[in-house]
Design an enzyme around this catalytic site. Structure first.
Site, PDB file in Angstrom:
ATOM      1  CE  LYS A  32       8.336  12.488 106.114  1.00  0.00           C
ATOM      2  NZ  LYS A  32       8.900  12.484 104.776  1.00  0.00           N
ATOM      3  CG  ASP A 161       4.478  10.047 105.721  1.00  0.00           C
ATOM      4  OD1 ASP A 161       4.863   8.869 105.579  1.00  0.00           O
ATOM      5  OD2 ASP A 161       4.844  10.984 104.984  1.00  0.00           O
TER       6      ASP A 161
HETATM    7  P1  ATP Z   1       4.791  13.739 103.083  1.00  0.00           P
HETATM    8  O1  ATP Z   1       6.233  13.982 103.431  1.00  0.00           O
HETATM    9  O2  ATP Z   1       4.006  13.044 104.177  1.00  0.00           O
HETATM   10  O3  ATP Z   1       4.580  13.150 101.723  1.00  0.00           O
HETATM   11  P2  ATP Z   1       4.515  16.492 102.391  1.00  0.00           P
HETATM   12  O4  ATP Z   1       5.440  17.233 103.296  1.00  0.00           O
HETATM   13  O5  ATP Z   1       5.061  16.216 101.034  1.00  0.00           O
HETATM   14  O6  ATP Z   1       4.067  15.161 103.070  1.00  0.00           O
HETATM   15  P3  ATP Z   1       2.281  18.066 103.235  1.00  0.00           P
HETATM   16  O7  ATP Z   1       2.903  19.345 103.672  1.00  0.00           O
HETATM   17  O8  ATP Z   1       1.792  17.140 104.275  1.00  0.00           O
HETATM   18  O9  ATP Z   1       3.210  17.284 102.209  1.00  0.00           O
HETATM   19  O10 ATP Z   1       1.111  18.470 102.216  1.00  0.00           O
HETATM   20  C1  ATP Z   1       0.659  17.583 101.228  1.00  0.00           C
HETATM   21  C2  ATP Z   1      -0.701  18.048 100.733  1.00  0.00           C
HETATM   22  O11 ATP Z   1      -1.624  17.969 101.802  1.00  0.00           O
HETATM   23  C3  ATP Z   1      -0.725  19.485 100.232  1.00  0.00           C
HETATM   24  O12 ATP Z   1      -1.223  19.455  98.927  1.00  0.00           O
HETATM   25  C4  ATP Z   1      -1.666  20.219 101.149  1.00  0.00           C
HETATM   26  O13 ATP Z   1      -2.556  21.076 100.456  1.00  0.00           O
HETATM   27  C5  ATP Z   1      -2.469  19.112 101.832  1.00  0.00           C
HETATM   28  N1  ATP Z   1      -2.753  19.401 103.248  1.00  0.00           N
HETATM   29  C6  ATP Z   1      -3.883  19.121 103.874  1.00  0.00           C
HETATM   30  N2  ATP Z   1      -3.832  19.495 105.156  1.00  0.00           N
HETATM   31  C7  ATP Z   1      -2.628  20.040 105.365  1.00  0.00           C
HETATM   32  C8  ATP Z   1      -1.989  20.625 106.494  1.00  0.00           C
HETATM   33  N3  ATP Z   1      -2.596  20.707 107.695  1.00  0.00           N
HETATM   34  N4  ATP Z   1      -0.722  21.057 106.333  1.00  0.00           N
HETATM   35  C9  ATP Z   1      -0.092  20.927 105.147  1.00  0.00           C
HETATM   36  N5  ATP Z   1      -0.663  20.411 104.039  1.00  0.00           N
HETATM   37  C10 ATP Z   1      -1.923  19.963 104.139  1.00  0.00           C
END
Ligand code: ATP
Length: 318
Positions: A32, A161
């Site tokens: 997203k 989220d």
């Molecule tokens: P948001 O926009 O919801 O805040 P984000 O894009 O900033 O999320 P993610 O890519 O979801 O962040 O990753 C956040 C943390 O979650 C990372 O530190 C990662 O190690 C952990 N994590 C756990 N499972 C997953 C996964 N399947 N894919 C990505 N990150 C993951």
């Protein structure tokens, strides 16, 4: 005999496996972007009250969930494309599988195969998308014991989220992000998303905002509200002006991320009609007039050594 059923983006494969039937479902886990993200205040429980317009885009991870009946549940994951992600229940996909089995009272050996394309910890909700895909897959395999609402509520126990990622499409999300109101989208948007390895943790981003906005005591306004109604009017087709965007985190996070800031500047000079950071960053996106102008900009960024992706609205898939 193998039975293959293809329906939209998912498929079900049943095959006679050693020791019983194994069923597998393949889901696409969509990223997203936040077209609008504002903090409305600080709640008594210490969390921030947010208001955001989340928009599902066509950048996705592949998530295949295979399952065979067992006396006690186990969940394992294999990951292509991102070797450093956790493989235990710190992985949101694994956590989602355990949460589903526990909530529905099922026992199974679950095996998840994840092909990661969404940049990690970038503000694109990749982990939440994977968790939501696992919930959808298990719900399909068990022939939908949970309604979409129940699946979203279960998702909220995994991350704020996740309910939106179960819902998909485009929505206004309130509270901590778990209260979801659908938004009508009548125009397809074309994005170039650029990511960098820079990291500003979400708690740090919030504490920077707290100091800028005096703990959201009302003395200083973020100025976001005036953009909100314009964004909704543009998405619904009531206004045909170029889409505006707003993200309160940008002023707190981007100054700490020189690479993401340069990508944003390049997106502007490459013809983006609008540019913005997504979530708490550092991924930034540019909105382009067409797929053609967006892919030209993506290729230019890649040639300059940046990680860049073309994606369009993924609202029309359900
Ligand atoms: P948001 O926009 O919801 O805040 P984000 O894009 O900033 O999320 P993610 O890519 O979801 O962040 O990753 C956040 C943390 O979650 C990372 O530190 C990662 O190690 C952990 N994590 C756990 N499972 C997953 C996964 N399947 N894919 C990505 N990150 C993951």
């Amino acid at each position: 005999m193998n039975r293959l059923l293809f329906l939209h983006s998912w498929c079900i494969i049943n095959k006679k496996a050693l020791g019983g039937y194994m069923t597998a479902v393949k889901e696409q886990a969509y990223a997203k972007v936040n077209l609008y993200l504002d903090v409305l205040g600080l709640r008594a429980d210490g969390f921030h009250e947010i208001k955001t317009v989340m928009h599902t885009v066509s950048l996705f991870d592949d998530v295949t969930v295979a399952l065979s009946p067992a006396r006690e549940s186990s969940v394992k994951i294999s990951i292509d494309g991102c070797p450093f992600l956790p493989k235990d229940d710190k992985n949101l996909a694994v956590r989602a599988a355990f949460a589903f089995l526990e909530h529905t009272g099922k026992n199974a050996d679950v095996s998840i195969k994840l092909t990661k394309r969404i940049p990690v910890a970038a503000g694109l909700a990749g982990g939440s998308a994977d968790a939501a895909a696992v919930l959808r897959a298990l719900n399909s395999i068990y022939k939908k014991p949970l309604s979409q609402k129940a699946l979203m509520e279960l998702g909220a126990t995994i991350g704020s989220d996740v309910p939106f990622c179960v819902f998909g499409k485009s929505a206004v999300c309130l509270g901590r992000g778990e209260i979801i109101e659908p938004v009508v989208v009548s125009r397809e948007l074309h994005f170039v998303i650029g990511s960098s390895a820079e990291r500003v943790s979400t708690p740090l981003a919030y504490s920077k905002l707290d100091s800028i906005y005096s703990d959201f005591d009302g003395s200083k306004n973020t100025g976001g509200e005036k953009y909100y109604s314009e964004i909704i009017r543009c998405l619904s087709g009531e206004s045909d002006k170029p889409l505006v965007t707003f993200n309160v985190f940008e002023e707190a996070v981007l100054p700490e991320c020189p690479v993401a800031s340069s990508i944003k500047e390049r997106l502007k000079s490459l013809g983006a009609v609008n540019t913005m950071m997504s979530g708490s960053g550092p991924a930034v996106f540019g909105i382009f007039d067409s797929e053609e102008s967006a892919t030209i900009a993506r290729d230019a960024l890649r040639e300059e050594g940046f990680a860049a992706y073309y994606a369009k609205s993924a609202n029309f898939r359900q």
